[in-house]
Write a protein that holds these residues in place. Structure first.
Motif, PDB file in Angstrom:
ATOM      1  N   LEU A  68       0.838  -1.195   0.117  1.00 23.18           N
ATOM      2  CA  LEU A  68       0.050   0.127   0.092  1.00 23.18           C
ATOM      3  C   LEU A  68       0.927   1.254  -0.074  1.00 23.18           C
ATOM      4  CD1 LEU A  68      -2.918   0.995   0.114  1.00 23.18           C
ATOM      5  CD2 LEU A  68      -2.809   0.803   2.720  1.00 23.18           C
ATOM      6  N   ASP A  69       0.659   2.151  -0.998  1.00 23.89           N
ATOM      7  CA  ASP A  69       1.552   3.342  -0.995  1.00 23.89           C
ATOM      8  C   ASP A  69       0.732   4.401  -0.734  1.00 23.89           C
ATOM      9  OD1 ASP A  69       3.853   4.437  -2.195  1.00 23.89           O
ATOM     10  OD2 ASP A  69       2.827   4.974  -4.060  1.00 23.89           O
ATOM     11  N   THR A  70       0.919   4.756   0.839  1.00 24.48           N
ATOM     12  CA  THR A  70       0.263   5.754   1.596  1.00 24.48           C
ATOM     13  C   THR A  70       0.668   6.031   2.800  1.00 24.48           C
ATOM     14  OG1 THR A  70      -1.812   6.703   2.184  1.00 24.48           O
ATOM     15  CG2 THR A  70      -1.817   4.498   2.356  1.00 24.48           C
ATOM     16  N   THR A 112       6.153   4.577   1.672  1.00 25.46           N
ATOM     17  CA  THR A 112       6.237   5.859   1.775  1.00 25.46           C
ATOM     18  C   THR A 112       7.303   6.905   0.956  1.00 25.46           C
ATOM     19  OG1 THR A 112       7.397   6.119   3.651  1.00 25.46           O
ATOM     20  CG2 THR A 112       5.198   5.917   4.219  1.00 25.46           C
ATOM     21  N   ASN A 113       7.080   7.918   1.022  1.00 27.55           N
ATOM     22  CA  ASN A 113       8.001   8.815   0.316  1.00 27.55           C
ATOM     23  C   ASN A 113       8.046  10.274   1.010  1.00 27.55           C
ATOM     24  OD1 ASN A 113       6.172  10.333  -1.067  1.00 27.55           O
ATOM     25  ND2 ASN A 113       6.513   8.997  -3.053  1.00 27.55           N
ATOM     26  N   PRO A 114       8.870  11.122   0.836  1.00 27.00           N
ATOM     27  CA  PRO A 114       8.836  12.573   1.396  1.00 27.00           C
ATOM     28  C   PRO A 114       7.208  13.215   1.291  1.00 27.00           C
ATOM     29  CG  PRO A 114      11.041  12.236   0.569  1.00 27.00           C
ATOM     30  CD  PRO A 114      10.148  10.983   0.268  1.00 27.00           C
ATOM     31  N   SER A 115       6.794  13.041  -0.210  1.00 27.13           N
ATOM     32  CA  SER A 115       5.517  13.564  -0.330  1.00 27.13           C
ATOM     33  C   SER A 115       4.540  13.142   0.406  1.00 27.13           C
ATOM     34  CB  SER A 115       5.425  13.632  -2.176  1.00 27.13           C
ATOM     35  OG  SER A 115       6.538  14.128  -2.468  1.00 27.13           O
ATOM     36  N   ILE A 116       4.456  11.681   0.396  1.00 19.18           N
ATOM     37  CA  ILE A 116       3.345  10.799   0.752  1.00 19.18           C
ATOM     38  C   ILE A 116       3.377  11.213   2.526  1.00 19.18           C
ATOM     39  CG2 ILE A 116       2.657   8.741   1.748  1.00 19.18           C
ATOM     40  CD1 ILE A 116       3.576   7.820  -1.022  1.00 19.18           C
ATOM     41  N   LEU A 117       4.536  11.478   3.145  1.00 15.53           N
ATOM     42  CA  LEU A 117       4.530  11.485   4.619  1.00 15.53           C
ATOM     43  C   LEU A 117       4.028  13.147   4.615  1.00 15.53           C
ATOM     44  CD1 LEU A 117       7.929   9.969   5.638  1.00 15.53           C
ATOM     45  CD2 LEU A 117       5.328   9.130   6.217  1.00 15.53           C
ATOM     46  N   VAL A 119      15.090   0.868   3.134  1.00 14.65           N
ATOM     47  CA  VAL A 119      15.461   2.286   3.183  1.00 14.65           C
ATOM     48  C   VAL A 119      15.286   2.587   1.636  1.00 14.65           C
ATOM     49  CG1 VAL A 119      17.086   4.007   3.453  1.00 14.65           C
ATOM     50  CG2 VAL A 119      16.958   2.243   5.194  1.00 14.65           C
ATOM     51  N   LYS A 120      14.577   3.508   1.093  1.00 14.08           N
ATOM     52  CA  LYS A 120      14.361   3.967  -0.071  1.00 14.08           C
ATOM     53  C   LYS A 120      15.544   5.046  -0.518  1.00 14.08           C
ATOM     54  CE  LYS A 120      10.199   4.465  -1.761  1.00 14.08           C
ATOM     55  NZ  LYS A 120       8.931   5.077  -2.025  1.00 14.08           N
ATOM     56  N   ILE A 121      16.120   4.738  -1.521  1.00 17.73           N
ATOM     57  CA  ILE A 121      17.463   5.553  -1.891  1.00 17.73           C
ATOM     58  C   ILE A 121      16.994   5.917  -3.460  1.00 17.73           C
ATOM     59  CG2 ILE A 121      19.880   5.646  -2.354  1.00 17.73           C
ATOM     60  CD1 ILE A 121      19.184   5.494   0.521  1.00 17.73           C
ATOM     61  N   PRO A 123      10.460   1.156 -10.275  1.00 13.40           N
ATOM     62  CA  PRO A 123      10.287   1.978 -11.405  1.00 13.40           C
ATOM     63  C   PRO A 123       8.836   2.813 -11.589  1.00 13.40           C
ATOM     64  CG  PRO A 123      10.654  -0.264 -12.033  1.00 13.40           C
ATOM     65  CD  PRO A 123      10.133  -0.195 -10.488  1.00 13.40           C
ATOM     66  N   TYR A 124       8.607   3.947 -11.782  1.00 15.19           N
ATOM     67  CA  TYR A 124       7.452   4.570 -11.854  1.00 15.19           C
ATOM     68  C   TYR A 124       6.666   4.416 -12.952  1.00 15.19           C
ATOM     69  CZ  TYR A 124       8.866   7.182  -7.372  1.00 15.19           C
ATOM     70  OH  TYR A 124       9.274   7.569  -6.243  1.00 15.19           O
ATOM     71  N   VAL A 125       5.692   3.835 -12.928  1.00  9.72           N
ATOM     72  CA  VAL A 125       4.805   3.419 -14.263  1.00  9.72           C
ATOM     73  C   VAL A 125       4.119   4.494 -14.792  1.00  9.72           C
ATOM     74  CG1 VAL A 125       3.211   1.643 -15.307  1.00  9.72           C
ATOM     75  CG2 VAL A 125       4.675   1.126 -13.423  1.00  9.72           C
ATOM     76  N   SER A 126       3.342   5.092 -13.946  1.00  9.94           N
ATOM     77  CA  SER A 126       2.369   6.201 -14.685  1.00  9.94           C
ATOM     78  C   SER A 126       3.037   7.226 -14.812  1.00  9.94           C
ATOM     79  CB  SER A 126       1.291   6.543 -13.394  1.00  9.94           C
ATOM     80  OG  SER A 126       0.073   6.103 -13.850  1.00  9.94           O
ATOM     81  N   ARG A 127       4.292   7.775 -14.083  1.00  2.46           N
ATOM     82  CA  ARG A 127       4.777   8.826 -14.615  1.00  2.46           C
ATOM     83  C   ARG A 127       5.522   8.653 -16.166  1.00  2.46           C
ATOM     84  NH1 ARG A 127       7.324  12.093  -9.278  1.00  2.46           N
ATOM     85  NH2 ARG A 127       5.805  11.273  -7.603  1.00  2.46           N
ATOM     86  N   LEU A 128       5.972   7.411 -16.152  1.00  7.47           N
ATOM     87  CA  LEU A 128       6.402   7.148 -17.584  1.00  7.47           C
ATOM     88  C   LEU A 128       5.407   7.298 -18.515  1.00  7.47           C
ATOM     89  CD1 LEU A 128       8.735   4.504 -16.918  1.00  7.47           C
ATOM     90  CD2 LEU A 128       9.651   6.609 -17.981  1.00  7.47           C
ATOM     91  N   ALA A 139       7.143  -2.158  -8.747  1.00 11.64           N
ATOM     92  CA  ALA A 139       6.604  -1.304  -9.441  1.00 11.64           C
ATOM     93  C   ALA A 139       5.896  -0.322  -8.518  1.00 11.64           C
ATOM     94  CB  ALA A 139       5.572  -1.971 -10.271  1.00 11.64           C
ATOM     95  N   ALA A 140       6.008   0.998  -9.052  1.00  7.05           N
ATOM     96  CA  ALA A 140       5.140   2.070  -8.315  1.00  7.05           C
ATOM     97  C   ALA A 140       4.417   3.021  -8.865  1.00  7.05           C
ATOM     98  CB  ALA A 140       6.165   2.951  -7.247  1.00  7.05           C
ATOM     99  N   SER A 141       3.942   3.918  -8.712  1.00  2.49           N
ATOM    100  CA  SER A 141       3.280   5.125  -9.443  1.00  2.49           C
ATOM    101  C   SER A 141       2.296   4.780 -10.310  1.00  2.49           C
ATOM    102  CB  SER A 141       4.495   5.961  -9.876  1.00  2.49           C
ATOM    103  OG  SER A 141       3.812   6.956 -10.829  1.00  2.49           O
ATOM    104  N   PHE A 142       1.029   4.236  -9.799  1.00  2.00           N
ATOM    105  CA  PHE A 142      -0.110   3.862 -10.742  1.00  2.00           C
ATOM    106  C   PHE A 142      -1.117   4.783 -10.627  1.00  2.00           C
ATOM    107  CE2 PHE A 142       1.969  -0.164  -9.373  1.00  2.00           C
ATOM    108  CZ  PHE A 142       2.362  -0.748 -10.719  1.00  2.00           C
ATOM    109  N   LYS A 143      -1.727   4.961 -11.644  1.00  2.00           N
ATOM    110  CA  LYS A 143      -2.943   5.853 -11.624  1.00  2.00           C
ATOM    111  C   LYS A 143      -4.198   4.744 -12.128  1.00  2.00           C
ATOM    112  CE  LYS A 143      -1.194   9.356 -10.784  1.00  2.00           C
ATOM    113  NZ  LYS A 143      -0.096   8.900 -10.035  1.00  2.00           N
ATOM    114  N   THR A 144      -4.132   3.733 -12.583  1.00  2.00           N
ATOM    115  CA  THR A 144      -5.042   2.472 -13.094  1.00  2.00           C
ATOM    116  C   THR A 144      -4.921   1.375 -12.487  1.00  2.00           C
ATOM    117  OG1 THR A 144      -4.362   1.955 -15.121  1.00  2.00           O
ATOM    118  CG2 THR A 144      -5.707   4.248 -15.002  1.00  2.00           C
TER     119      THR A 144
HETATM  120  O1  G3P Z   1       6.189   5.536  -3.926  1.00  2.00           O
HETATM  121  C1  G3P Z   1       5.651   6.496  -4.692  1.00  2.00           C
HETATM  122  C2  G3P Z   1       5.602   6.430  -6.006  1.00  2.00           C
HETATM  123  O2  G3P Z   1       4.585   5.175  -6.194  1.00  2.00           O
HETATM  124  C3  G3P Z   1       5.179   7.499  -6.801  1.00  2.00           C
HETATM  125  O3  G3P Z   1       3.739   7.856  -6.953  1.00  2.00           O
HETATM  126  O4  G3P Z   1       1.904   8.605  -7.751  1.00  2.00           O
HETATM  127  O5  G3P Z   1       3.472  10.001  -7.014  1.00  2.00           O
HETATM  128  O6  G3P Z   1       3.534   9.023  -9.423  1.00  2.00           O
HETATM  129  P1  G3P Z   1       3.109   8.930  -7.868  1.00  2.00           P
END
Ligand code: G3P
Length: 226
Positions: A5-7, A27-32, A85-87, A131-136, A164-169
């Motif tokens: 879960l990415d939240t 998590t990432n800095p934006s999520i926190l 640890v995410k780098i 890898p960031y799928v939706s951002r690609l 795999a990360a960054s999903f919109k669908t």
């Molecule tokens: O873990 C963060 C990554 O999933 C980025 O997601 O939705 O910000 O592109 P998003």
């Protein structure tokens, strides 16, 4: 393919950790930052909800080698076992990844946008590449194709896994599962969409109505127990 879960939203984490087969939280800095407040209390609460055996991925915010190493050790000490640890995928990030992997700390190399970055991260000893799928896909690039390329490269003898990360669908999640992603981290809304189907809802309603018409208020359990 494992699901995370990415939240950092505690209500969502409580719900999905109770009902859905997730193996961890990322998590990432934006999520926190989205949750705000006391970030240390937030991270402790996430660990408390998911328990010690599930994965918790937390990203460093330091940018200098020595400070990142110090921060990474502090994160793991603070949140315990099964903390990754995410780098970010940078030059200094690769050096940090080699060092932390040698020390037995699980590293997720994040913000990966190409198979080349994943190849470097795998050689540095990353446990996961993210890898960031939706951002690609959002840039007319082939996010699922990048996952497929990375899966093929890693299958040549690396122990590194794709997170795999960054999903919109929800469809993107299925697509990466079909091309060999080992794990995906998904927002609450996309995870809900993986389960949701109106025909499932109408089917369940039909079963309940048919049962009630035939057997009234009795349940099968009551009838069995006598
Ligand atoms: O873990 C963060 C990554 O999933 C980025 O997601 O939705 O910000 O592109 P998003």
């Amino acid at each position: 393919m494992k699901l995370l879960l990415d939240t950092a939203n505690l209500e969502d984490i409580k719900y999905f950790n109770t009902y859905y087969p997730i193996v961890g939280v990322t998590t990432n800095p934006s999520i926190l930052a989205h949750e705000g407040g006391d970030v240390l209390e937030l991270l402790k609460n996430i660990r408390s909800i998911i328990g010690p055996d599930k994965e918790l991925h937390v990203q460093v915010v330091e940018t200098e080698y020595d400070r990142i190493i110090e921060e990474a050790h502090a994160i793991v000490k603070f949140l315990g076992k099964n903390t990754f640890v995410k780098i970010p995928a940078t030059g200094v990030g690769l050096k940090v990844t080699s060092h932390l992997s040698d020390m037995g700390i699980g590293v997720t190399v994040t913000a990966v946008l190409s198979a080349g970055q994943a190849l470097l991260a795998a050689n540095a000893g990353a446990h996961y590449v993210a890898p960031y799928v939706s951002r690609l896909e959002n840039l007319c690039d082939d996010g699922v194709g990048v996952i497929s390329d990375i899966a093929e490269i890693l299958s040549t003898g690396y122990s590194t896994e794709i997170l795999a990360a960054s999903f919109k669908t929800a469809k993107e999640v299925l697509d990466v599962a079909l091309v060999g992603a080992h794990a995906s981290t998904i927002s609450a809304s996309v995870l809900r969409n993986l389960l949701a189907h109106t025909t499932t809802d109408t089917s369940i309603a039909g079963f309940a109505a048919d049962w009630k018409n035939a057997f009234g208020e009795h349940t099968l359990l009551e009838l069995i127990k006598g």
